[in-house]
Design an enzyme around this catalytic site. Structure first.
Site, PDB file in Angstrom:
ATOM      1  N   CYS A  79      14.048  28.533  35.020  1.00  0.00           N
ATOM      2  CA  CYS A  79      13.770  28.922  33.715  1.00  0.00           C
ATOM      3  C   CYS A  79      14.663  28.010  32.606  1.00  0.00           C
ATOM      4  O   CYS A  79      14.416  26.789  32.809  1.00  0.00           O
ATOM      5  CB  CYS A  79      13.766  30.441  33.115  1.00  0.00           C
ATOM      6  SG  CYS A  79      13.056  30.611  31.429  1.00  0.00           S
ATOM      7  N   HIS A 167      10.488  33.623  36.690  1.00  0.00           N
ATOM      8  CA  HIS A 167      11.718  34.218  37.084  1.00  0.00           C
ATOM      9  C   HIS A 167      11.622  34.838  38.564  1.00  0.00           C
ATOM     10  O   HIS A 167      10.992  35.850  38.795  1.00  0.00           O
ATOM     11  CB  HIS A 167      12.020  35.135  36.424  1.00  0.00           C
ATOM     12  CG  HIS A 167      12.700  34.808  35.031  1.00  0.00           C
ATOM     13  ND1 HIS A 167      13.831  34.747  34.780  1.00  0.00           N
ATOM     14  CD2 HIS A 167      12.054  34.331  33.895  1.00  0.00           C
ATOM     15  CE1 HIS A 167      14.230  34.176  33.595  1.00  0.00           C
ATOM     16  NE2 HIS A 167      13.083  33.965  32.796  1.00  0.00           N
ATOM     17  N   GLU A 169      13.408  36.084  40.473  1.00  0.00           N
ATOM     18  CA  GLU A 169      14.310  37.461  40.557  1.00  0.00           C
ATOM     19  C   GLU A 169      13.771  38.808  40.209  1.00  0.00           C
ATOM     20  O   GLU A 169      14.165  39.995  40.560  1.00  0.00           O
ATOM     21  CB  GLU A 169      15.732  37.249  40.087  1.00  0.00           C
ATOM     22  CG  GLU A 169      15.616  37.200  38.594  1.00  0.00           C
ATOM     23  CD  GLU A 169      15.229  35.990  37.851  1.00  0.00           C
ATOM     24  OE1 GLU A 169      15.823  35.957  36.593  1.00  0.00           O
ATOM     25  OE2 GLU A 169      14.682  35.198  38.526  1.00  0.00           O
TER      26      GLU A 169
END
Length: 517
Positions: A79, A167, A169
């Site tokens: 990001c 993202h 994660e």
């Protein structure tokens, strides 16, 4: 550690999540402020740049010189991290027409790229940014796009540098963990040897060397973190560890006795201190929640210090500080997320050195280490419980009678959650307790009219609180079965003298908090 990944934190709320995902891959990583890269540490195998609340073109945006990193170590920007690499290399980053937030699909991507190897067609990813890369620099190559985001991912040609605007994660990025594995294992060459067993062996050896034959004091709370820290230290130094467990009178029903018994069964040297009279006296007439917390915190320190001073040959104070405590107390963005009582050093008058054996572990890792150490599951799987105890679940002033009412009602609720059997996602039998992150009863500062045995009553109301979560940063109210709620409500009203009404809290976090105070 033989090898590690460094995560440069630019202030994103999901930075900790990046760390947890990498640890789940059995790869060790450390989160450091964006400007604190450990130059000269040869154990570093790769670098990840996190997201940030800032725009890369803001004057106050966090900036770092990557000249000493690029070309020497693989780099992955996430990001803001991706935008920062592109922007500082001559690309354009501009405000998106509308904030790109939520699910997106990788409609086009390079299946052969090392970062994206094995990713499925139309794989879902999670976007969360207000800016977008509108032009990439010379030498950058787009390796993934979505319908709305042309530069969803890129690689710098001839370099081991990647950037993704989504993202990987977060849970909603379906192949995000695979991408992180491609980076830390496939690209950085990490061996996936980080585990709870290896942590125990390494830490026990380090503690023996660090402490030697010195005496150590540790304050126990009955919670997971301090319990695991105690057993780990006990394995390293045995009876040279003395634990102090302070009962402020605001624990759950029979908890002081039960936890003391558990600790003794684990072979720990524990001093139990009943200081309830002092706490109740000092809390008399106090209703403000922040004042209650301060009084309890102050009294706890006074009682603990008084006991600790009796151990005249102690040289160390051990604490169950875990990694999120330290990360949240770091001033990275200029704002501390949360101050923690066990972060920031020791009072000078204690004249002790600090030992924090769990300071590199996340909560789920603490539990895995506890199981590796053979700690009983009922201690390892315990729900979080506030340090001030039931004081912050009694709205208004604290009295022994209110504590008695709340302890009785809470005991029925928690035992009910443990006894009520359900099927988990894999079809295995479990209890409602293990499907809930945190639960408890709140004693409300209101009375309500009721009818019991043909007589009018005017008694207390309580609220049941149960939430699901993975890290307590966000939480949703637990969808407990109606039959269960009916049974618990009936049991509380029939068995707890002083209660004639039960409510269920259906608020999520945000906007509400898990605890009421």
């Amino acid at each position: 550690m033989e090898e590690k990944i460094i995560i440069l934190d630019f202030g994103s709320q999901t930075t900790q999540l990046i760390g947890r995902r990498i640890r789940e891959l059995n790869v060790y990583c450390e989160i450091v402020p964006y400007n604190k890269f450990p130059h000269g540490d040869e154990s570093v195998k790769g670098v990840i740049l996190s997201g940030s609340p800032f725009s890369v073109y803001d004057q106050e945006a966090f900036k770092v010189d990557l000249a000493d990193i690029r070309g020497k170590l693989p780099v992955l920007g996430i990001c803001y991290g991706a935008q920062f690499i592109a922007y500082t290399s001559g690309g354009n980053v501009e405000p998106a027409g509308s904030r790109e937030y939520g699910r997106a699909r990788l409609g086009r991507f390079d299946h052969d790229n090392a970062l994206l190897r094995g990713v499925r067609d139309n794989s879902q990813v999670w976007m969360s940014h207000g800016d977008t890369i509108t032009a990439i620099p010379d030498g950058f190559r787009i390796i993934a796009s979505t319908d709305e985001v042309a530069v969803a991912a890129y690689q710098v040609e001839g370099e081991q540098v990647w950037g993704v605007q989504f993202h990987p994660e977060v849970y909603h990025s379906e192949d995000g963990t695979l991408m992180l594995k491609n980076f830390v294992v496939g690209i950085c060459g990490c061996h996936q040897t980080w585990s709870s067993a290896s942590f125990v062996d390494t830490t026990v050896a380090e503690l023996k060397e660090q402490i030697g034959n010195d005496r150590v004091i540790l304050g126990l709370s009955g919670g997971v973190d301090s319990s695991v820290a105690a057993v780990l230290l006990h394995r390293a130094i045995g009876q040279n560890l003395t634990c102090i467990f302070v009962d402020h009178g605001l624990l759950r029903k029979n908890e002081f006795h039960d936890v003391m018994h558990d600790y003794e069964c684990l072979g720990l040297n524990v001093i139990g201190v009943d200081a309830s009279e002092k706490f109740f006296k000092d809390l008399e007439g106090v209703s403000d929640p922040e004042q209650k917390r301060k009084i309890i915190g102050r009294d706890f320190v006074e009682v603990f210090n008084a006991e600790a001073r009796k151990i005249t040959d102690a040289r160390w104070l051990a604490q169950g500080t875990i990694y999120p405590d330290r990360i949240e107390s770091l001033n990275i963005t200029g704002k501390v997320i949360k101050s923690h009582h066990n972060v920031g050093g020791l009072p000078k008058e204690m004249n002790l050195k600090l030992c924090e054996p769990l300071k590199w572990l996340f909560k789920d890792e603490v539990r895995r280490v506890g199981r590796e150490l053979g700690i009983p599951e009922h201690l390892i799987g315990r729900h979080p419980f506030p340090g001030p105890g039931l004081a912050v679940r009694i709205l208004g002033d604290i009295t022994r009678e209110k504590v008695r009412i709340l302890q009785d009602a809470d005991d029925i609720f928690i035992r009910g959650l443990r006894d009520w059997k359900v099927k988990d996602a894999d079809g295995r039998e479990t209890s409602l307790y293990h499907q809930v992150w945190q639960a408890g009863v709140i004693l409300l500062p209101v009375r309500s009219v009721g009818v019991m045995g043909d007589e009018r009553t005017y008694e207390q109301a309580v609220a049941l609180r149960a939430v699901t979560s993975t890290d307590a940063m966000t939480a949703d109210w637990a969808r407990l079965p109606y039959d269960f709620l009916a049974q618990v409500s009936n049991d509380i009203i029939n068995k707890v003298k002083g209660v004639n009404r039960v409510a269920y809290d259906i608020s999520s976090k945000p906007p509400s908090t898990i605890e009421w105070e």
